[in-house]
Design a protein around this motif. Sequence first.
Motif, PDB file in Angstrom:
ATOM      1  N   VAL A   1       7.370 -55.537  64.862  1.00 36.67           N
ATOM      2  CA  VAL A   1       6.159 -56.311  64.555  1.00 36.67           C
ATOM      3  C   VAL A   1       5.368 -55.577  63.471  1.00 36.67           C
ATOM      4  CG1 VAL A   1       4.008 -57.253  65.462  1.00 36.67           C
ATOM      5  CG2 VAL A   1       6.052 -57.228  66.885  1.00 36.67           C
ATOM      6  N   SER A   2       5.087 -56.256  62.388  1.00 37.45           N
ATOM      7  CA  SER A   2       4.389 -55.635  61.262  1.00 37.45           C
ATOM      8  C   SER A   2       2.929 -55.365  61.603  1.00 37.45           C
ATOM      9  CB  SER A   2       4.470 -56.546  60.032  1.00 37.45           C
ATOM     10  OG  SER A   2       3.663 -56.054  58.990  1.00 37.45           O
TER      11      SER A   2
ATOM     12  N   GLY B   1       0.279 -56.903  73.797  1.00 38.60           N
ATOM     13  CA  GLY B   1       1.379 -56.248  74.478  1.00 38.60           C
ATOM     14  C   GLY B   1       2.518 -57.163  74.870  1.00 38.60           C
ATOM     15  N   ILE B   2       2.505 -58.419  74.395  1.00 31.69           N
ATOM     16  CA  ILE B   2       3.561 -59.361  74.788  1.00 31.69           C
ATOM     17  C   ILE B   2       4.933 -58.899  74.308  1.00 31.69           C
ATOM     18  CG2 ILE B   2       3.150 -60.791  72.727  1.00 31.69           C
ATOM     19  CD1 ILE B   2       4.422 -61.889  76.217  1.00 31.69           C
ATOM     20  N   THR B   3       4.998 -58.229  73.125  1.00 34.72           N
ATOM     21  CA  THR B   3       6.303 -57.789  72.627  1.00 34.72           C
ATOM     22  C   THR B   3       6.779 -56.526  73.322  1.00 34.72           C
ATOM     23  OG1 THR B   3       5.267 -56.567  70.794  1.00 34.72           O
ATOM     24  CG2 THR B   3       5.940 -58.841  70.372  1.00 34.72           C
ATOM     25  N   GLU B   4       5.930 -55.917  74.161  1.00 38.33           N
ATOM     26  CA  GLU B   4       6.391 -54.837  75.031  1.00 38.33           C
ATOM     27  C   GLU B   4       6.937 -55.431  76.330  1.00 38.33           C
ATOM     28  OE1 GLU B   4       4.598 -50.832  77.211  1.00 38.33           O
ATOM     29  OE2 GLU B   4       3.337 -52.581  76.894  1.00 38.33           O
TER      30      GLU B   4
ATOM     31  N   ARG C   1       8.003 -58.638  76.758  1.00 47.31           N
ATOM     32  CA  ARG C   1       9.142 -59.514  76.483  1.00 47.31           C
ATOM     33  C   ARG C   1       9.635 -59.267  75.062  1.00 47.31           C
ATOM     34  NH1 ARG C   1      10.915 -60.686  80.972  1.00 47.31           N
ATOM     35  NH2 ARG C   1      12.081 -62.452  80.109  1.00 47.31           N
ATOM     36  N   SER C   2      10.791 -59.806  74.727  1.00 50.98           N
ATOM     37  CA  SER C   2      11.340 -59.637  73.384  1.00 50.98           C
ATOM     38  C   SER C   2      10.587 -60.510  72.381  1.00 50.98           C
ATOM     39  CB  SER C   2      12.827 -60.013  73.366  1.00 50.98           C
ATOM     40  OG  SER C   2      12.983 -61.403  73.576  1.00 50.98           O
ATOM     41  N   ILE C   3      10.706 -60.153  71.096  1.00 46.60           N
ATOM     42  CA  ILE C   3      10.066 -60.947  70.047  1.00 46.60           C
ATOM     43  C   ILE C   3      10.625 -62.365  70.046  1.00 46.60           C
ATOM     44  CG2 ILE C   3       9.823 -61.214  67.545  1.00 46.60           C
ATOM     45  CD1 ILE C   3       9.638 -58.224  67.302  1.00 46.60           C
ATOM     46  N   ASP C   4      11.943 -62.488  70.203  1.00 44.85           N
ATOM     47  CA  ASP C   4      12.563 -63.818  70.209  1.00 44.85           C
ATOM     48  C   ASP C   4      12.010 -64.664  71.347  1.00 44.85           C
ATOM     49  OD1 ASP C   4      14.768 -65.762  69.444  1.00 44.85           O
ATOM     50  OD2 ASP C   4      15.334 -65.319  71.520  1.00 44.85           O
ATOM     51  N   TRP C   5      11.829 -64.052  72.534  1.00 45.48           N
ATOM     52  CA  TRP C   5      11.271 -64.785  73.681  1.00 45.48           C
ATOM     53  C   TRP C   5       9.855 -65.245  73.363  1.00 45.48           C
ATOM     54  CZ3 TRP C   5       7.106 -64.876  76.795  1.00 45.48           C
ATOM     55  CH2 TRP C   5       7.208 -65.573  78.006  1.00 45.48           C
TER      56      TRP C   5
ATOM     57  N   LEU D   1       1.459 -64.141  63.472  1.00 42.43           N
ATOM     58  CA  LEU D   1       0.694 -64.343  64.704  1.00 42.43           C
ATOM     59  C   LEU D   1       0.908 -63.169  65.663  1.00 42.43           C
ATOM     60  CD1 LEU D   1      -1.165 -66.215  66.277  1.00 42.43           C
ATOM     61  CD2 LEU D   1       0.848 -67.441  67.102  1.00 42.43           C
ATOM     62  N   LEU D   2       2.143 -62.728  65.796  1.00 39.73           N
ATOM     63  CA  LEU D   2       2.434 -61.586  66.668  1.00 39.73           C
ATOM     64  C   LEU D   2       1.808 -60.302  66.118  1.00 39.73           C
ATOM     65  CD1 LEU D   2       6.159 -62.304  67.624  1.00 39.73           C
ATOM     66  CD2 LEU D   2       4.150 -62.514  69.085  1.00 39.73           C
ATOM     67  N   SER D   3       1.734 -60.170  64.790  1.00 37.75           N
ATOM     68  CA  SER D   3       1.086 -59.000  64.190  1.00 37.75           C
ATOM     69  C   SER D   3      -0.383 -58.938  64.592  1.00 37.75           C
ATOM     70  CB  SER D   3       1.202 -59.051  62.662  1.00 37.75           C
ATOM     71  OG  SER D   3       2.543 -58.907  62.247  1.00 37.75           O
ATOM     72  N   TYR D   4      -1.061 -60.094  64.533  1.00 38.58           N
ATOM     73  CA  TYR D   4      -2.470 -60.122  64.930  1.00 38.58           C
ATOM     74  C   TYR D   4      -2.620 -59.859  66.421  1.00 38.58           C
ATOM     75  CZ  TYR D   4      -7.089 -61.804  66.098  1.00 38.58           C
ATOM     76  OH  TYR D   4      -8.360 -61.887  66.609  1.00 38.58           O
ATOM     77  N   ILE D   5      -1.749 -60.456  67.232  1.00 35.99           N
ATOM     78  CA  ILE D   5      -1.827 -60.278  68.683  1.00 35.99           C
ATOM     79  C   ILE D   5      -1.693 -58.803  69.056  1.00 35.99           C
ATOM     80  CG2 ILE D   5      -0.556 -60.683  70.835  1.00 35.99           C
ATOM     81  CD1 ILE D   5      -0.032 -63.534  69.826  1.00 35.99           C
ATOM     82  N   GLU D   6      -0.790 -58.086  68.397  1.00 35.93           N
ATOM     83  CA  GLU D   6      -0.549 -56.696  68.758  1.00 35.93           C
ATOM     84  C   GLU D   6      -1.518 -55.717  68.090  1.00 35.93           C
ATOM     85  OE1 GLU D   6       1.006 -56.346  71.178  1.00 35.93           O
ATOM     86  OE2 GLU D   6       2.936 -57.332  71.273  1.00 35.93           O
TER      87      GLU D   6
END
Length: 421
Positions: free
Chosen positions: A36-37, A71-74, A76-80, A125-130
């Motif tokens: 995640v960037s 922490g969602i990518t911790e 679960r996986s990014i693909d999930w 979106l995942l970058s902002y979330i993390e």
Amino acid sequence: MLSKRSLVGVRLNFHTLAVLFFLLIGTQAFAADPAVSDSDEAVAAGKSLFNANCKTCHKLDQKAIGPALRGITERRSIDWAKRFIKNSSAVIASGDEYAVALYAEYNNTNMPQHEFLSDGDLDNLLSYIEYGDKVDPAAQAAAGAVGAEGEVAAGGGVPSEYLTIIVVVLVIVLLLILIVLGLIISVLTKYIDKQDLDEDDKEFVSQKFNFGKVLKSDGFIIIVTALVVALVAKTAIDGLYSVGVQQGYAPTQPIAYSHALHAGQLEIACQYCHTGVEIGKSANIPSPNICMNCHTHVQNVQGKEGISPEIQKIYDAVDNNKPIEWVRVHNLPDLAYFNHSQHVKVGGIECQTCHGPIEEMEVVYQHSSLTMGWCIDCHRQTEIASAGNEYYDKLVQLHSDSKDALKVKDIGGLECAKCHY
């Protein structure tokens, strides 16, 4: 002989407990997936997407209508995560244990589909979330309900979670101080008892603690009064901020019309019934004639025999030439002007952005707060879709010196007269 317990040891233990306590309540450590960037560009782009699509139901570090997302990518996986954002219903239907448990935890509430988001959008979106907007809880509590850009948060008042955290922290700190003071007094009393003292000193040392006097003391009364005044003021402020906010309003309608059936299962476009949404200020409540386009032939649901009592109400309205008296759900005050065609046709705003997961509602309710702060926040974050529209060419040219994308706020979206006329 003095006890082996030293005052220095007590003080060190107290400080250790205090430090550990504040570390535990003040931090939430998540290890995001390294893929995640964390670049400023990705986080900024992700924030715009989050504010436009997720902000109503989610917060990064706290539970809201939906779970905290950081922490969602911790977990679960990014693909999930991407699959769940695009179509959570499909992931739940697949039997995924985590998704099913999440669905049950939040009262079987379906998240709207976001199939329109590209893979790049999801990465941002995942970058902002993390990595976005990491704010210390104590600092947020001190800031109260005032947002990062000075506006009062929609739905308002000082967040109750922060007030609760502050009160709990203060109570625990006071208890720890009392425990330490009690230990100090105990050690000193044992020491003084073994000294040669005159009668007055012995009387002073041996005096008993009078709890009744404490309750009647000026200091105790001032503290209790201050706490009561603070709680009353907090309740009053929250009440003032909620005046005119009808979020969650779900009136009973004269006909039990299901958007989950029509817009969800049957996938009837909103514009088919709400004919004015792309051409005028109002979206229009459909007349019985529009209902009859289908219900001339469809007289019951799921192939049942006879005429449904609810569909019969439509026939009665047509036969008696009387309108169906639908109860309005979304109702802005007269002092505010809102044009559906400007937002839907020109701005390309999806119905779900304001109305929530309408295709999942058996009974329609007001999903968003529809406050001025909520609208202004959208105008500050929403980018103008200027591509292919000559109307914006001059504005884009004038804005070319800015590093930020052209947003609604840059074309007068924050001017009072735009909405108040």
